[in-house]
Every structure is written in structure tokens, then in C-alpha cells.
Design a protein around this motif. Structure first.
Motif, PDB file in Angstrom:
ATOM      1  N   SER A 162       0.835  13.620 -20.305  1.00 62.09           N
ATOM      2  CA  SER A 162       0.063  14.830 -20.004  1.00 62.09           C
ATOM      3  C   SER A 162      -0.879  14.632 -18.825  1.00 62.09           C
ATOM      4  CB  SER A 162      -0.739  15.266 -21.239  1.00 62.09           C
ATOM      5  OG  SER A 162      -1.826  14.392 -21.488  1.00 62.09           O
ATOM      6  N   ILE A 163      -1.011  13.395 -18.353  1.00 61.26           N
ATOM      7  CA  ILE A 163      -1.862  13.085 -17.198  1.00 61.26           C
ATOM      8  C   ILE A 163      -1.013  13.107 -15.944  1.00 61.26           C
ATOM      9  CG2 ILE A 163      -3.437  11.418 -16.171  1.00 61.26           C
ATOM     10  CD1 ILE A 163      -4.421  12.584 -18.832  1.00 61.26           C
ATOM     11  N   ASP A 164      -1.316  14.019 -15.018  1.00 59.37           N
ATOM     12  CA  ASP A 164      -0.519  14.182 -13.798  1.00 59.37           C
ATOM     13  C   ASP A 164      -1.464  14.190 -12.607  1.00 59.37           C
ATOM     14  OD1 ASP A 164       1.525  14.666 -12.005  1.00 59.37           O
ATOM     15  OD2 ASP A 164       1.573  16.826 -12.381  1.00 59.37           O
ATOM     16  N   ARG A 165      -1.798  13.001 -12.117  1.00 59.85           N
ATOM     17  CA  ARG A 165      -2.765  12.886 -11.032  1.00 59.85           C
ATOM     18  C   ARG A 165      -2.140  12.198  -9.822  1.00 59.85           C
ATOM     19  NH1 ARG A 165      -7.419  11.305 -15.367  1.00 59.85           N
ATOM     20  NH2 ARG A 165      -7.610  13.422 -16.215  1.00 59.85           N
ATOM     21  N   ARG A 166      -2.710  12.482  -8.663  1.00 60.91           N
ATOM     22  CA  ARG A 166      -2.119  12.032  -7.411  1.00 60.91           C
ATOM     23  C   ARG A 166      -3.155  11.282  -6.567  1.00 60.91           C
ATOM     24  NH1 ARG A 166       2.747  14.604  -6.447  1.00 60.91           N
ATOM     25  NH2 ARG A 166       3.293  16.117  -8.074  1.00 60.91           N
ATOM     26  N   PRO A 167      -3.154   9.968  -6.670  1.00 59.44           N
ATOM     27  CA  PRO A 167      -4.071   9.187  -5.828  1.00 59.44           C
ATOM     28  C   PRO A 167      -3.723   9.364  -4.351  1.00 59.44           C
ATOM     29  CG  PRO A 167      -3.080   7.848  -7.587  1.00 59.44           C
ATOM     30  CD  PRO A 167      -2.329   9.130  -7.548  1.00 59.44           C
ATOM     31  N   ALA A 168      -4.741   9.219  -3.510  1.00 57.37           N
ATOM     32  CA  ALA A 168      -4.508   9.244  -2.067  1.00 57.37           C
ATOM     33  C   ALA A 168      -3.846   7.967  -1.589  1.00 57.37           C
ATOM     34  CB  ALA A 168      -5.826   9.455  -1.335  1.00 57.37           C
ATOM     35  N   LEU A 169      -4.044   6.883  -2.356  1.00 51.51           N
ATOM     36  CA  LEU A 169      -3.481   5.589  -1.976  1.00 51.51           C
ATOM     37  C   LEU A 169      -3.357   4.723  -3.227  1.00 51.51           C
ATOM     38  CD1 LEU A 169      -2.674   3.624   0.363  1.00 51.51           C
ATOM     39  CD2 LEU A 169      -5.069   2.880   0.394  1.00 51.51           C
ATOM     40  N   LEU A 191       0.871  -1.178   0.000  1.00 53.31           N
ATOM     41  CA  LEU A 191       0.000   0.000   0.000  1.00 53.31           C
ATOM     42  C   LEU A 191       0.906   1.225   0.000  1.00 53.31           C
ATOM     43  CD1 LEU A 191      -2.637  -1.124   2.665  1.00 53.31           C
ATOM     44  CD2 LEU A 191      -3.013  -0.905   0.197  1.00 53.31           C
ATOM     45  N   VAL A 192       0.861   1.982  -1.066  1.00 52.03           N
ATOM     46  CA  VAL A 192       1.816   3.071  -1.258  1.00 52.03           C
ATOM     47  C   VAL A 192       1.096   4.404  -1.067  1.00 52.03           C
ATOM     48  CG1 VAL A 192       3.500   4.105  -2.817  1.00 52.03           C
ATOM     49  CG2 VAL A 192       3.091   1.627  -2.875  1.00 52.03           C
ATOM     50  N   ILE A 205      -8.461   6.037  -4.525  1.00 54.40           N
ATOM     51  CA  ILE A 205      -7.652   4.829  -4.383  1.00 54.40           C
ATOM     52  C   ILE A 205      -7.429   4.222  -5.762  1.00 54.40           C
ATOM     53  CG2 ILE A 205      -9.734   3.481  -3.816  1.00 54.40           C
ATOM     54  CD1 ILE A 205      -7.882   1.597  -2.215  1.00 54.40           C
ATOM     55  N   LEU A 206      -6.174   4.002  -6.079  1.00 57.62           N
ATOM     56  CA  LEU A 206      -5.787   3.387  -7.349  1.00 57.62           C
ATOM     57  C   LEU A 206      -5.509   1.910  -7.109  1.00 57.62           C
ATOM     58  CD1 LEU A 206      -4.795   3.212 -10.264  1.00 57.62           C
ATOM     59  CD2 LEU A 206      -2.617   4.201  -9.530  1.00 57.62           C
ATOM     60  N   LEU A 207      -6.313   1.050  -7.719  1.00 61.94           N
ATOM     61  CA  LEU A 207      -6.083  -0.391  -7.652  1.00 61.94           C
ATOM     62  C   LEU A 207      -5.168  -0.775  -8.801  1.00 61.94           C
ATOM     63  CD1 LEU A 207      -8.614  -0.014  -5.848  1.00 61.94           C
ATOM     64  CD2 LEU A 207      -9.347  -2.265  -6.595  1.00 61.94           C
ATOM     65  N   ASP A 208      -3.921  -1.063  -8.477  1.00 58.80           N
ATOM     66  CA  ASP A 208      -2.896  -1.363  -9.467  1.00 58.80           C
ATOM     67  C   ASP A 208      -2.819  -2.876  -9.659  1.00 58.80           C
ATOM     68  OD1 ASP A 208      -0.721  -1.464 -11.125  1.00 58.80           O
ATOM     69  OD2 ASP A 208       0.687  -0.516  -9.733  1.00 58.80           O
TER      70      ASP A 208
END
Length: 463
Positions: A40-47, A22-23, A90-93
Motif C-alpha cells: 500500500s506504500i507507493d512512494r518515489r524517491p528522487a534518488l 545511484l538509481v 534520497i533513499l539510502l538502500d
């Protein structure tokens, strides 16, 4: 990004139950892991939750439901508009899920959600087998499949979804279902073209076909000034070519690649990339009239490994460039459509901007329109305008080329390939599917994701 507040008890439970990493923002790997293909996509997930299996996915979804955080799902991260990441959610990778199992006797393959196209090709080609899957090997298999899946084998063997036998799906409520013709058939219909609207596919099962390991394929290029004559010749030539032949016309500047003579780097060209899914002898015979159209500036259409064909465009679409895209289907290459194609090709003034025009038909068109959720079975060609730069400098200028190109072709568009859409709004999504299919997809969404948890996609809201 503003500070994210959430239920700390829910986070503690997730941390205790989650097996993968979990990063969080600020950790050493965070900035690298949040990147996607489109620079060009610069997004910041909370987790960032790096899932190692179904249990991790279910735990992450439980956490998302409790906290109300947006959910993004990333396979290969190739979503053009950046749906495979998010701000403050939350990004599920799925990247850790790399399992592939090939059955050369049954000619099937099972592949998990983090597999890339090139990784699947490597395993299946060990047995001289393949399934139709894309044109760039670092594309994620999951996203490509759920949107339909065009590629160099499509006119012979259909789209990727036409070769999907079954899929394991985790729903918004965390239920694990198998979708196939015999099990949850409505869900199976929907995931074949409906994107990630109905759940997270954790594993796919595909039908394989004898392909390669050597095929006759590659690009043939002429000076861009010959585009008007070439495209009219091409239109007539493809009217009776066999299904084994899949082609695309591309207008672009020749890139500085080792396979291209240095004196041709930067030359403006019109090229036809051809792929023959049959014997090399037959492929050479079928493609011969194209080569005889006029002396080519560059001819790289020859015998080559299938995996080389699949990776041929990788260096033209690398990670990190800034991309802006839009696409549409047309019924046929009329004189007016050809004139537009030529004019927009001549207007390209950047080394990384291009647009392919894919020839559809063949096996794609023989699947009944209502068998899958994919739209455009009867369409003739797909245009994909791609404006690209190394970074922010010049990006807006290339977007203007793109906008002018879209305005020119829009009166002739009859739909679109869902995987090539940007953030273009609900009307555009509806038109890509058609009213009847779209309404049926909305009913399915109401059944499997009534609260629209999976909305970071080409979204189909529930009725």
C-alpha cells in the motif's frame, strides 16, 4: 511526482565519490528498487543510493545535507507505515551490505545493515547458535533491532537489543562511532529501542546462544468458536510456564499452504504458536497440557529445524500485499480483554487479516527499565492487529475492521511495541516510551541529530 531540482554540482560530486549504484527515476531498475514490503506504500524517491560501505553512506549524507533532501534509510523495507522510503528525497538502500561473520568460540556474530533475519539464522545455525530476532525471515535485521526485536526466543534470551554487544553508527554529520557499554554508552542506550533517530547503524555485534538445530515448536489450532474457552485456559496455563516457552495466540483464517490439509483451507481458527528454547523432550512435556485442552483441528507443533520455525509465517506476510496495522500492549488477559479478543477474532472476514497476541515477560521483564530505551519491559502481552488484502480492492473494508478492533482494545492499552506502530503522531510515540524515557531520548537526539535529519521513523524531535 513534481520535478526535483537540486544542486547539480553536489550531484556531480556524489556521482564521482559514490561506489555503489545511484538509481534515478526512469532507469530500468528504479521501479523495482523503490518497492517496499507493504504494497500500500507507493512512494518515489528522487534518488536511490545503494550503499556499499561507510564511505558511500557518508557521501550520501553529505549530499542530503547540501541539497536539503529528505533522507530515508532502508534495511529490509519492512517499516509498516513506509518510513523506509520517501517521496522526492534520497533513499539510502543498505541492501548491498550483506556481510556476516560468526565466531562460534565466543558465540558472537557481526552482521551488516542489509542483512535479513533469515540470512543471519542460516549462518548462526551452522554452529547450532542463534540470537533472538523476529518472526518473519525477510524482515531487515537493522530496523528490527533498533526498535527492540521480539521473537520466538525472547522469553528465554530477551529481546534482540538485549543481545546487542556493540554497533557501528554513522551520525548525521558523517562521523563513524562505535556504540557499546564502554564506548559512547549514551548512544548505545538510545539505539536499543530508539529506532533510527540517532544515526545509521552499519554493523551490529550480537551475543549468540545454543539453539537447535532442532526445536519443538509450531501451531496448534482449534475452531474459532472455541476461542472463549481456549483463551481462558491459555491465560491460566502460561502463568507458570518456564522461560524457555514463548507463545502467541492468533485468530485468523487458515491459509492455503502445503502443510495444511486442503479441507481446512479457509477455516476460521484460533491457534497458539509455541516455541520451546530447550530440549525437544522438555518442550513436548511443557506443551502437552495445551494440546490436551481439547482435540485440535490442526496440530503442527512438533520437532522441526529452528530455521523452519523462523520462516513459518513468511508465506502469511509476503511482499506486495496491502497491510494496515496498529498495536498495543496490555498488562494481562483479563476477562474483558479476552472477550474483546474473541469478538474481534469472530469479526475477521478476510483471508489475510489476523492478529497475534504475543506473551511477553520472562527474560524481557528482568532487564531494568532504564537500561535501554525500549518501553514496556513489565507489560504482559502485545496485540498486533493486521488488516491485509491482495491490493486496493477491499482494503478500506479491512481498515474498518482494524479501526473497530482498536476502539475496542484502546481503553486497556498501556503502551506499544515501537516496531508495530503506524503513523500515529507524537503523542502515541511518547506514550510508547513513557515520559522519562522520551525526554531522555530527546536530549540524545539534540546531541547526535540536532537538525532532525533522520526524521523518517517513529520520530523523536530534539528538545
Amino acid at each position: 511526482m513534481s520535478t526535483i531540482t537540486w544542486d547539480t554540482h553536489a550531484l556531480d560530486e556524489l556521482t564521482a565519490d559514490f561506489r555503489g549504484p545511484l538509481v534515478h527515476p526512469g532507469e530500468p531498475s528504479y521501479d523495482e528498487l523503490r518497492k517496499v514490503w507493504n504494497g500500500s506504500i507507493d512512494r518515489r524517491p528522487a534518488l536511490i543510493a545503494r550503499c556499499t560501505g561507510v564511505a558511500d553512506i557518508r557521501s550520501a549524507l553529505t549530499f542530503a545535507r547540501r541539497t536539503g533532501l529528505p533522507v530515508a534509510v532502508r534495511g529490509g523495507g519492512h517499516s509498516f507505515p513506509g518510513h523506509s522510503t520517501c517521496d522526492g528525497g534520497i533513499l539510502l538502500d543498505m541492501a548491498p551490505l550483506k556481510g556476516i561473520r560468526v565466531d562460534p568460540v565466543r558465540r558472537t556474530a557481526r552482521a551488516q545493515a542489509g542483512v535479513l533475519l533469515g540470512e543471519l539464522d542460516r549462518e548462526t545455525q551452522a554452529f547450532g547458535l542463534a540470537t533472538p530476532a523476529g518472526i518473519v525471515t525477510h524482515t531487515g535485521l537493522a530496523g528490527l533491532t533498533l526498535g527492540g526485536g521480539i521473537g520466538w526466543l525472547m522469553r528465554k534470551y530477551g529481546l534482540t537489543i538485549d543481545n546487542l554487544l556493540s554497533a557501528d553508527v554513522v551520525t548525521a554529520e558523517g562521523e563513524l562511532l562505535t556504540a557499546s557499554e564502554d564506548s559512547n554508552a549514551d548512544l548505545f542506550w538510545g539505539i536499543r529501542g530508539g529506532g533510527g533517530n540517532f544515526g545509521i547503524v552499519t554493523e551490529f555485534e550480537f551475543q549468540l546462544h545454543p539453539v537447535g538445530p532442532i526445536v519443538y515448536a509450531g501451531p496448534v489450532a482449534w475452531p474459532i468458536e472455541q476461542s472463549p474457552e481456549l483463551m481462558r485456559f491459555y491465560r491460566d496455563w502460561i502463568t507458570d510456564v518456564p522461560d524457555e516457552l514463548t507463545t502467541a495466540v492468533i485468530h485468523r483464517w487458515l491459509p492455503a499452504l502445503p502443510t495444511i490439509p486442503s479441507e481446512l483451507h479457509g477455516r476460521r481458527v484460533v491457534m497458539v504458536v509455541a516455541s520451546y528454547a530447550g530440549t525437544c523432550e522438555d518442550g513436548e512435556r511443557v506443551i502437552a497440557p495445551l494440546k490436551a485442552f481439547a482435540p485440535p483441528l490442526l496440530d503442527l507443533c512438533t520437532e522441526r529445524p529452528f530455521v523452519t520455525l523462523q520462516s513459518m509465517l513468511d508465506l502469511s506476510f509476503p511482499h506486495g500485499r496491502w497491510y494496515y496495522m496498529r498495536a498495543c500492549d496490555v498488562a494481562e488477559l483479563t476477562d474483558e480483554v479476552i472477550d474483546i479478543a474473541v469478538e474481534r477474532g469472530l469479526a475477521i472476514d478476510g483471508p489475510f487479516t489476523s492478529y497475534p497476541i504475543f506473551h511477553l515477560g520472562g527474560a524481557i521483564s528482568r532487564v531494568p527499565a532504564d537500561r535501554t530505551a525500549f518501553g514496556g519491559r513489565a507489560d504482559g502481552h502485545t496485540f498486533n492487529f493486521v488488516g491485509a488484502t491482495l491490493g486496493a480492492e477491499g482494503f478500506e473494508h479491512q481498515r474498518e475492521w482494524f479501526r473497530n478492533s482498536w476502539r475496542a482494545i484502546e481503553p486497556h492499552q498501556i503502551g506499544a511495541y515501537i516496531n508495530f506502530l503506524g503513523d500515529e503522531g507524537p503523542d502515541r510515540i511518547r506514550s510508547a516510551y513513557g515520559p522519562a524515557t522520551y525526554d531522555r531520548l530527546q536530549d540524545l537526539k539534540r546531541k547526535y541529530d540536532p537538525n532532525n535529519l533522520f526524521h523518517l521513523n517513529q520520530n523523536i524531535p530534539p528538545h
